[in-house]
Design a protein around this motif. Structure first.
Motif, PDB file in Angstrom:
ATOM      1  N   ALA A 133      56.601 -42.727   0.859  1.00 40.21           N
ATOM      2  CA  ALA A 133      55.769 -41.665   1.148  1.00 40.21           C
ATOM      3  C   ALA A 133      54.238 -42.362   0.954  1.00 40.21           C
ATOM      4  CB  ALA A 133      55.791 -40.584   0.238  1.00 40.21           C
ATOM      5  N   VAL A 134      54.037 -43.121  -0.025  1.00 43.68           N
ATOM      6  CA  VAL A 134      52.724 -43.748  -0.284  1.00 43.68           C
ATOM      7  C   VAL A 134      52.153 -44.779   0.868  1.00 43.68           C
ATOM      8  CG1 VAL A 134      51.366 -45.477  -1.972  1.00 43.68           C
ATOM      9  CG2 VAL A 134      52.910 -43.978  -2.840  1.00 43.68           C
ATOM     10  N   TYR A 135      53.338 -45.756   1.347  1.00 51.11           N
ATOM     11  CA  TYR A 135      52.937 -46.328   2.299  1.00 51.11           C
ATOM     12  C   TYR A 135      52.562 -45.803   3.617  1.00 51.11           C
ATOM     13  CZ  TYR A 135      54.724 -49.796  -0.814  1.00 51.11           C
ATOM     14  OH  TYR A 135      55.040 -50.575  -2.148  1.00 51.11           O
ATOM     15  N   ASN A 136      53.403 -44.862   3.892  1.00 51.09           N
ATOM     16  CA  ASN A 136      53.393 -43.915   5.149  1.00 51.09           C
ATOM     17  C   ASN A 136      51.942 -43.292   5.269  1.00 51.09           C
ATOM     18  OD1 ASN A 136      55.679 -44.750   6.309  1.00 51.09           O
ATOM     19  ND2 ASN A 136      56.899 -42.966   5.646  1.00 51.09           N
ATOM     20  N   THR A 137      51.735 -42.491   3.938  1.00 52.58           N
ATOM     21  CA  THR A 137      50.382 -41.853   4.137  1.00 52.58           C
ATOM     22  C   THR A 137      49.082 -42.573   4.148  1.00 52.58           C
ATOM     23  OG1 THR A 137      51.565 -40.400   2.637  1.00 52.58           O
ATOM     24  CG2 THR A 137      49.126 -40.054   2.739  1.00 52.58           C
ATOM     25  N   ILE A 138      49.223 -43.745   3.440  1.00 54.57           N
ATOM     26  CA  ILE A 138      47.983 -44.578   3.520  1.00 54.57           C
ATOM     27  C   ILE A 138      47.752 -45.003   5.064  1.00 54.57           C
ATOM     28  CG2 ILE A 138      47.144 -47.015   2.886  1.00 54.57           C
ATOM     29  CD1 ILE A 138      48.106 -46.503   0.214  1.00 54.57           C
ATOM     30  N   SER A 195      40.009 -47.855  -4.338  1.00 53.10           N
ATOM     31  CA  SER A 195      40.705 -47.870  -5.640  1.00 53.10           C
ATOM     32  C   SER A 195      41.966 -47.432  -5.536  1.00 53.10           C
ATOM     33  CB  SER A 195      40.054 -46.792  -6.809  1.00 53.10           C
ATOM     34  OG  SER A 195      38.741 -47.295  -6.966  1.00 53.10           O
ATOM     35  N   LEU A 196      42.569 -46.622  -4.388  1.00 52.61           N
ATOM     36  CA  LEU A 196      44.105 -46.350  -4.330  1.00 52.61           C
ATOM     37  C   LEU A 196      44.671 -47.822  -3.755  1.00 52.61           C
ATOM     38  CD1 LEU A 196      46.431 -44.612  -3.902  1.00 52.61           C
ATOM     39  CD2 LEU A 196      45.280 -44.200  -1.495  1.00 52.61           C
ATOM     40  N   ILE A 197      44.277 -48.349  -2.959  1.00 53.75           N
ATOM     41  CA  ILE A 197      44.566 -49.554  -2.475  1.00 53.75           C
ATOM     42  C   ILE A 197      44.990 -50.593  -3.524  1.00 53.75           C
ATOM     43  CG2 ILE A 197      44.116 -51.546  -0.641  1.00 53.75           C
ATOM     44  CD1 ILE A 197      44.975 -48.768   0.646  1.00 53.75           C
ATOM     45  N   TRP A 198      43.810 -50.932  -4.288  1.00 46.42           N
ATOM     46  CA  TRP A 198      43.724 -51.662  -5.548  1.00 46.42           C
ATOM     47  C   TRP A 198      45.365 -51.400  -6.513  1.00 46.42           C
ATOM     48  CZ3 TRP A 198      43.484 -56.403  -6.513  1.00 46.42           C
ATOM     49  CH2 TRP A 198      43.627 -56.963  -8.060  1.00 46.42           C
ATOM     50  N   GLU A 199      45.260 -50.096  -6.590  1.00 47.73           N
ATOM     51  CA  GLU A 199      46.034 -49.539  -7.497  1.00 47.73           C
ATOM     52  C   GLU A 199      47.500 -49.706  -7.160  1.00 47.73           C
ATOM     53  OE1 GLU A 199      47.882 -47.786 -11.007  1.00 47.73           O
ATOM     54  OE2 GLU A 199      45.593 -48.667 -10.429  1.00 47.73           O
ATOM     55  N   VAL A 200      47.827 -49.745  -5.590  1.00 46.42           N
ATOM     56  CA  VAL A 200      49.105 -49.770  -5.182  1.00 46.42           C
ATOM     57  C   VAL A 200      49.570 -51.265  -5.130  1.00 46.42           C
ATOM     58  CG1 VAL A 200      50.381 -49.542  -2.923  1.00 46.42           C
ATOM     59  CG2 VAL A 200      48.710 -47.562  -3.703  1.00 46.42           C
ATOM     60  N   PHE A 253      50.125 -56.430   2.311  1.00 41.59           N
ATOM     61  CA  PHE A 253      49.368 -54.768   2.311  1.00 41.59           C
ATOM     62  C   PHE A 253      47.845 -55.007   1.974  1.00 41.59           C
ATOM     63  CE2 PHE A 253      48.233 -51.570  -0.683  1.00 41.59           C
ATOM     64  CZ  PHE A 253      48.454 -50.434   0.135  1.00 41.59           C
ATOM     65  N   LEU A 254      47.617 -55.710   1.035  1.00 40.31           N
ATOM     66  CA  LEU A 254      46.105 -56.049   0.656  1.00 40.31           C
ATOM     67  C   LEU A 254      45.335 -56.378   2.007  1.00 40.31           C
ATOM     68  CD1 LEU A 254      44.629 -55.246  -1.953  1.00 40.31           C
ATOM     69  CD2 LEU A 254      44.846 -57.896  -2.580  1.00 40.31           C
ATOM     70  N   GLU A 255      45.914 -57.613   2.592  1.00 37.64           N
ATOM     71  CA  GLU A 255      45.203 -57.877   3.679  1.00 37.64           C
ATOM     72  C   GLU A 255      44.992 -56.929   4.791  1.00 37.64           C
ATOM     73  OE1 GLU A 255      46.560 -62.709   3.458  1.00 37.64           O
ATOM     74  OE2 GLU A 255      47.672 -61.333   4.585  1.00 37.64           O
ATOM     75  N   ARG A 256      46.032 -56.208   4.999  1.00 38.14           N
ATOM     76  CA  ARG A 256      45.937 -55.053   6.165  1.00 38.14           C
ATOM     77  C   ARG A 256      44.735 -54.218   5.713  1.00 38.14           C
ATOM     78  NH1 ARG A 256      50.827 -50.894   7.668  1.00 38.14           N
ATOM     79  NH2 ARG A 256      49.392 -49.580   8.982  1.00 38.14           N
ATOM     80  N   TYR A 257      44.355 -53.688   4.508  1.00 38.97           N
ATOM     81  CA  TYR A 257      43.550 -52.526   4.385  1.00 38.97           C
ATOM     82  C   TYR A 257      42.282 -52.942   3.653  1.00 38.97           C
ATOM     83  CZ  TYR A 257      47.854 -49.573   5.316  1.00 38.97           C
ATOM     84  OH  TYR A 257      48.645 -48.828   5.662  1.00 38.97           O
TER      85      TYR A 257
END
Length: 798
Positions: free
Chosen positions: A351-356, A396-401, A410-414
């Motif tokens: 759910a996290v990855y899909n929502t982001i 901050s959400l991206i760093w937390e995930v 994942f980091l490179e994508r966002y």
């Protein structure tokens, strides 16, 4: 004991005897369940699936409810369209009719629910079960009828579906125009099929028995819907039960798709329920909490189920968590940015990855500059391109995930979105160049859109997190720029937003003219709500502003909004200021939590009890909400006060099952959304990351454990916390002169770093049971291992 009293008592269980083959109750007899209150039978419930969900009242009726689309938020939804306003089931025995819309008991299960009826006059008891299968555009309703008497019963069951094929909110923006519905009976499938005459929107319904007759009628609901009734005959021997299972399926693409779903769910109903039950059992096993407080433990367990209820999938657009049911069943930026941090702690990562991914794609298509959208309907129409806080909170959400998954891709994508967003924030929203962006944050009070404290706090945190992202990706120069900006903002927030007079951070920084206008509005609000203390305080502030004018913007404490606590939530407040502000915040609570707007509380706050009395027109004025209360718990833990943090969790837990069994309302205790996404943030962050101290560093294959347990939990465990491809469990036990901590992991080779506070005032000494060397560093004893288990015991000198 009377027959009715005996019935109501036994309804707390699935049944007194075996429910027989093919019954939903048989599959769910060992599942968790919570019975509702009689006083809330005329309030909403939800049966949730990721494609469709059903909203009605706990008594089994389907009134016209909701305000976002007036009177249309109940019924059966298959976003981006509605399928039914509801349905009626009527039992006929001779000349008598009995409508199943006045259940005596409502019982909620994680994956289903049940309405229970005793029809004294008919000698019949009835149970109506329903669940929405995973991934299907349909729902199943099973009726179990029991003959309570010693003579045979012949019963006609009339099922009437009230079709209302209409678009979701903002449908007109994507050329979804509601047409009149028509309905035809399909002899081949023995079902009714309704269609919007102007659109390829369909709904079909029928049962697993052959029908006797059918009849079309006008809908009794507002709108352009139409109704179809279908009748079935049942013969029930004395003291026996019979079942009939209805299926409702829809499609916003074609008749064939609706019929295929109908056939599939009707044929596979038990298997689909079994699959959903197994999946929910797995959800419960992840981050499994065991504590002495059984209410709080149950609350945490069911919040994991609530999280799954809120996933909404529209394949043509995407899948993601929605904010709340029934009036916010679509996608939000900030609601997700809070909630998804909690979703990670309970292992609901898909759910996290899909929502982001959904938020990122919608934001790029809408804004293209890194700004994160605020609110998007399920047809893809964006209502608000983004409040100012949502862009830094996304960073901050991206760093937390990333801390949880360690996935550099994942980091490179966002990170490009984060980078663009921070540039937009400073270039377009920081008008005076002082580092504080201007515009609405979490508080959408008219005129309150200057330099807001929550926007400032979340922006500071975003720069700090963005610096770590840049460094992780090898952009050392950018990392330095972000790090320096974060340091500047931290210093500025503590210097410029702090009010020594109020022992609080200011609501905002603005001009005297802005403040005076807001004061006037606030006085009217406080006076209308009969808050004399607030009127007196605001009048004094007004006089002070007029007597001591300023030609430049300055901080103002006017509303005592909950967001003044965000510097403590983000851990950027100086310790002395933080402790003062946390004490000030205790003045703005009631037994259920923290007031959204502090001036709405009255002098009896703290002893006030009972339901929240909202206005006739939907409003959050005077509200106590779970998010502000959760933020306060996080803040207390950040400054070493777990007992205070637990107090806020217990306040919120008083609202669990208050109105809807197994859920917690958005506004405490019983107003607004019946299920709310950000509730998981308010519980999971304090419990998982602070009390048990689970701080993942997945990219390093490391999990840091820094427990900070409240005194009320002498024994506590948190098992199966998912971190990338590993899972950790933490076991805590208080002893007569200290405590023990044991940590286990599934994947040896990862590093467990156990950090225990050196409580020097208590002269702590440590006995290392695992025979690892304890290193004292920065006020902590640290123990590390790459083995499967680590245990330590702390004892204190008398």
């Amino acid at each position: 004991m009377t027959k009715k009293l005996l019935f109501l008592t036994t309804l707390m269980f699935v049944a007194c005897s075996s429910p027989g083959p093919g019954k939903f109750g048989d599959l769910l007899k060992d599942s968790p369940s919570i019975a509702g209150k009689e006083s809330y039978l005329k309030s909403p419930f939800v049966t949730a699936g990721d494609r469709v969900y059903l909203v009605g009242h706990q008594d089994g009726s389907f009134p016209e409810i909701g305000w976002h689309i007036q009177g249309e938020m109940g019924g059966l939804w298959d976003h981006p369209i509605k399928l039914l306003d509801g349905f009626d089931i009527v039992l006929k025995m001779g000349d008598e009719s009995f409508s199943l819309n006045r259940a005596q008991v409502f019982t909620n299960y994680p994956m289903a629910n049940r309405h229970s009826y005793l029809l004294d006059q008919a000698g019949i008891s009835a149970e109506r079960w329903q669940f929405a299968p995973d991934g299907e555009e349909g729902i199943l309703i099973q009726l179990v009828l029991t003959n309570e008497e010693d003579r045979k019963k012949e019963i006609q069951v009339d099922f009437t579906g009230h079709a209302d094929l209409r678009p979701t909110w903002l449908g007109e923006r994507t050329e979804m125009i509601d047409g009149q519905d028509s309905i035809t009976f399909d002899e081949a499938t023995d079902t009714w099929i309704a269609k919007d005459v102007d659109n390829p929107w369909f709904v079909t319904f029928g049962a697993d028995l052959e029908s006797d007759s059918h009849n079309e009628s006008e809908s009794t609901y507002e709108g352009k819907g139409i109704s179809g009734m279908i009748s079935y005959s049942l013969e029930i021997p004395p003291k026996e039960s019979r079942t009939i299972t209805f299926a409702i399926a829809g499609s916003y693409l074609s008749r064939e798709a609706a019929l295929e779903t109908y056939r599939s769910i009707q044929a596979n109903s038990l298997a689909m329920l079994e699959d959903k039950k197994k999946r929910y059992k797995k959800l419960a096993a992840q981050s499994r909490l065991t504590i002495p407080d059984t209410v709080l433990q149950q609350t945490f367990e069911w919040l994991k189920y609530n999280c799954d209820w809120l996933v909404r999938t529209v394949p043509e657009i995407g899948s993601g968590i929605t904010a709340g049911i029934p009036d916010y069943p679509w996608w939000f930026g900030v609601d997700s940015e809070y909630a998804l941090k909690g979703y990670m702690t309970i292992g609901q990562t898909e759910a996290v990855y899909n929502t982001i991914a959904l938020l990122d794609s919608l934001s790029e298509a809408t804004n293209g500059n890194g700004r994160i959208v605020h609110e998007v309907s399920t047809n893809g129409a964006v209502f608000n391109p983004g409040n100012i806080n949502e862009t830094p909170q996304f960073a901050s959400l991206i760093w937390e995930v990333y801390q949880w998954n360690g996935d550099k891709a994942f980091l490179e994508r966002y990170f490009p979105t984060v980078k663009k967003g921070m540039e937009w924030l400073m270039a377009e929203k920081d008008i005076d160049g002082n580092g504080f962006p201007d515009g609405f944050g979490m508080m959408e009070i008219h005129g309150l859109d200057s330099e807001m404290i929550d926007v400032a706090a979340y922006t500071q945190r975003a720069f700090a997190d963005a610096s770590k992202m840049a460094e992780e990706l090898g952009d050392i120069e950018q990392a330095g720029v972000y790090r320096e900006k974060a340091a500047q903002l931290k210093k500025a927030i503590n210097a410029e937003f702090w009010s020594e007079e109020f022992n609080s951070y200011a609501d905002f920084i603005g001009t005297d003219q802005q403040a005076l206008h807001l004061i006037e509005d606030a006085i009217v609000r406080a006076d209308t709500l009969d808050k004399p203390w607030a009127v007196t305080e605001l009048e004094a502030t007004k006089k002070a502003v007029i007597a001591n004018p300023s030609s430049t913007p300055r901080p103002f404490v006017l509303h005592h909004n909950w967001v003044v606590n965000t510097p403590m939530e983000m851990g950027i407040a100086d310790s002395d200021k933080a402790l003062k502000a946390l004490e000030t915040a205790e003045s703005f609570v009631n037994p259920f939590g923290v007031f959204v707007t502090g001036i709405d509380r009255d002098e009896s706050a703290g002893s006030d009890d009972g339901s929240f009395k909202g206005s006739k027109i939907f409003s959050y004025t005077g509200a106590v909400m779970t998010l502000p209360t959760g933020v306060q718990a996080v803040a207390e833990n950040n400054y070493g006060r777990p007992d205070k943090a637990l107090n806020y969790l217990q306040r919120m837990a008083r609202t669990f099952s208050y109105a809807l069994p197994g859920s917690m309302y958005e506004v405490s205790p019983d107003y607004g959304m019946i299920v709310q996404a950000w509730n998981i943030y308010s519980f999971a962050i304090p419990i998982v990351q602070q009390f048990f101290g689970v701080q993942p560093r997945a990219a390093e294959k490391k999990v840091v454990i820094t427990p900070q347990m409240p005194q009320a939990w002498p024994n506590a465990s948190l098992e199966n916390v998912v971190v990338a491809d590993n899972a950790v469990s933490v076991y805590y036990e208080a002893t007569t002169n200290g405590y023990k901590v044991r940590v286990k992991q599934e994947q040896p080779g990862w590093e467990i770093l156990l950090r225990l506070r050196d409580e020097s005032d208590r002269k702590a000494s440590m006995n290392i049971i695992s025979k690892k060397v304890a290193v004292s560093r920065d006020g902590f004893y640290e123990l590390a291992t790459t083995e499967s288990e680590l245990e330590a015991q702390v004892s204190f000198d008398p």
